[in-house]
Design a protein around this motif. Sequence first.
Motif, PDB file in Angstrom:
ATOM      1  N   VAL A   9      32.197  40.217  36.826  1.00 14.59           N
ATOM      2  CA  VAL A   9      33.563  40.971  36.791  1.00 14.59           C
ATOM      3  C   VAL A   9      34.363  40.899  38.032  1.00 14.59           C
ATOM      4  CG1 VAL A   9      34.416  42.924  36.306  1.00 14.59           C
ATOM      5  CG2 VAL A   9      32.691  42.317  35.086  1.00 14.59           C
ATOM      6  N   GLN A  10      33.584  40.929  39.124  1.00 14.86           N
ATOM      7  CA  GLN A  10      34.207  41.138  40.333  1.00 14.86           C
ATOM      8  C   GLN A  10      34.521  39.956  41.274  1.00 14.86           C
ATOM      9  OE1 GLN A  10      32.096  44.063  42.597  1.00 14.86           O
ATOM     10  NE2 GLN A  10      32.328  45.721  40.941  1.00 14.86           N
ATOM     11  N   ASP A  11      33.697  38.959  40.831  1.00 15.49           N
ATOM     12  CA  ASP A  11      33.792  37.795  41.560  1.00 15.49           C
ATOM     13  C   ASP A  11      33.894  36.344  40.776  1.00 15.49           C
ATOM     14  OD1 ASP A  11      32.956  38.784  44.543  1.00 15.49           O
ATOM     15  OD2 ASP A  11      31.542  39.348  43.391  1.00 15.49           O
ATOM     16  N   ALA A  30      28.304  42.988  37.649  1.00 16.85           N
ATOM     17  CA  ALA A  30      29.037  43.120  38.685  1.00 16.85           C
ATOM     18  C   ALA A  30      29.551  41.789  39.436  1.00 16.85           C
ATOM     19  CB  ALA A  30      28.761  44.226  39.740  1.00 16.85           C
ATOM     20  N   GLN A  44      31.027  50.629  37.850  1.00 18.20           N
ATOM     21  CA  GLN A  44      31.941  50.483  38.930  1.00 18.20           C
ATOM     22  C   GLN A  44      32.451  48.831  38.755  1.00 18.20           C
ATOM     23  OE1 GLN A  44      28.458  50.991  41.418  1.00 18.20           O
ATOM     24  NE2 GLN A  44      29.665  52.361  42.621  1.00 18.20           N
ATOM     25  N   ALA A  45      32.060  48.078  37.857  1.00 18.06           N
ATOM     26  CA  ALA A  45      32.520  46.814  37.667  1.00 18.06           C
ATOM     27  C   ALA A  45      33.551  46.713  36.819  1.00 18.06           C
ATOM     28  CB  ALA A  45      31.478  45.650  37.474  1.00 18.06           C
ATOM     29  N   ASP A  46      34.828  47.307  36.693  1.00 21.14           N
ATOM     30  CA  ASP A  46      35.639  47.537  35.928  1.00 21.14           C
ATOM     31  C   ASP A  46      36.238  46.182  35.465  1.00 21.14           C
ATOM     32  OD1 ASP A  46      35.583  50.387  35.356  1.00 21.14           O
ATOM     33  OD2 ASP A  46      37.115  50.559  36.862  1.00 21.14           O
ATOM     34  N   GLU A  47      36.649  45.830  34.294  1.00 21.04           N
ATOM     35  CA  GLU A  47      37.259  44.590  33.818  1.00 21.04           C
ATOM     36  C   GLU A  47      38.403  44.321  34.585  1.00 21.04           C
ATOM     37  OE1 GLU A  47      34.325  44.554  30.643  1.00 21.04           O
ATOM     38  OE2 GLU A  47      35.477  43.099  31.867  1.00 21.04           O
ATOM     39  N   VAL A  48      38.409  42.944  35.130  1.00 23.29           N
ATOM     40  CA  VAL A  48      39.622  42.348  35.700  1.00 23.29           C
ATOM     41  C   VAL A  48      40.995  42.248  35.155  1.00 23.29           C
ATOM     42  CG1 VAL A  48      40.335  40.391  37.207  1.00 23.29           C
ATOM     43  CG2 VAL A  48      37.980  40.907  37.114  1.00 23.29           C
ATOM     44  N   ARG A  77      28.122  41.613  46.918  1.00 19.91           N
ATOM     45  CA  ARG A  77      29.403  41.581  47.310  1.00 19.91           C
ATOM     46  C   ARG A  77      29.290  41.701  48.902  1.00 19.91           C
ATOM     47  NH1 ARG A  77      33.493  41.169  44.426  1.00 19.91           N
ATOM     48  NH2 ARG A  77      34.777  42.237  46.080  1.00 19.91           N
TER      49      ARG A  77
END
Length: 363
Positions: A344-346, A341, A30-34, A10
């Motif tokens: 989930v995040q990007d 991550a 740390q990569a919680d679901e969107v 990131r």
Amino acid sequence: MKFLCLVPLRSMMAACVLGTTLGLLPNASQADEVNEVSATQRVNVVDNAGAGQRWAEAYIQPSFATLTHAAGNLVKEIQGICANSGRRDAALLGEAFKNVVDAWSRVLFLRFGPLVEANRYERISFWPDVRNVGARQIPKIIGQYEAGQAPELSKQSVAVQGLPALEYVLYREGGLIQAVALGEPFSKVMKAQCDYAAAIAGNLVATANELESTWSEQGAYGKAFKQPGPAAAYRSLDEVLSEGIKAMATGLQFTSDIQIKPALTSGNSKLLPYWRSDQTLSALRAGIVGMREFMAAGQLSLGEQGWAQQQFLAELTRADALLQGPEDFEAVALILDNARALLVQDIAPAAGVALGFNALDGD
């Protein structure tokens, strides 16, 4: 001392991990679901209308066809040993088993739809078996075969139906592989093991056939992934995209948290998948390569976040190349957590989808 350089994606700034140091990269927790996708993020989406079709045709359909074919060859090898009273090459049987394990490992992350219906996932692989149900029940099943009272396997516990049960029969001390390799007389017990192994392999073929059929061009899921609609299993493109991305996220979590980390933290190699048959590394790498190929097959359009897809593919390529032995487990788990991550995040937000609960939630 092994030196591994990883990249926190990131921030896109380099960080190096020396030896087995942990904690420098985002982990799965740390990569919680969107939960929400903003209108601004959706603007970057170019066109993912064909992603479901590409996933189905380029990866899902051929992968389940491979599983069916490999299971069919395994049946032939086992039946050949049974028919020839054990006078066959144990190495050929071992290779046939490995091919099924690899084929299964490439699709087990597709843990949705047909694979979770009718307990198909558990019928193929009831693992991890934390209560050791299989090891307790399998000797009883073999005893039934030895007594000439073969049970209807599909009506028994899933713990005695699939690949872990077959591995136990083939590779345990005194198992079928060992007996064939040593040229032991074809005893009543050996025949019972042979018949039971053939029944398990036949069960695998039947289940693989069901999966191949429902994902085929005319199958309910094969059609729905290509053309979602109100009356289909998937009502919209967003549902298809969400299912595919969530499957990869869940698969990465399963590989890292369930297949690798318990053995890594406890030092107990018997917590690894396929430890009896020495197929752990092969199975793990097949799964990693499978998820990488699935992502590549989708050719997702992510707008300005296109870098995330390329970095995801690079991370899984790195994990596959690195995984050569148990000493690599810690670094590989770290890479897989980082790849998750990214998803989930990007990747998920850029594709315009929200990820809900996955198959591991609540486990």
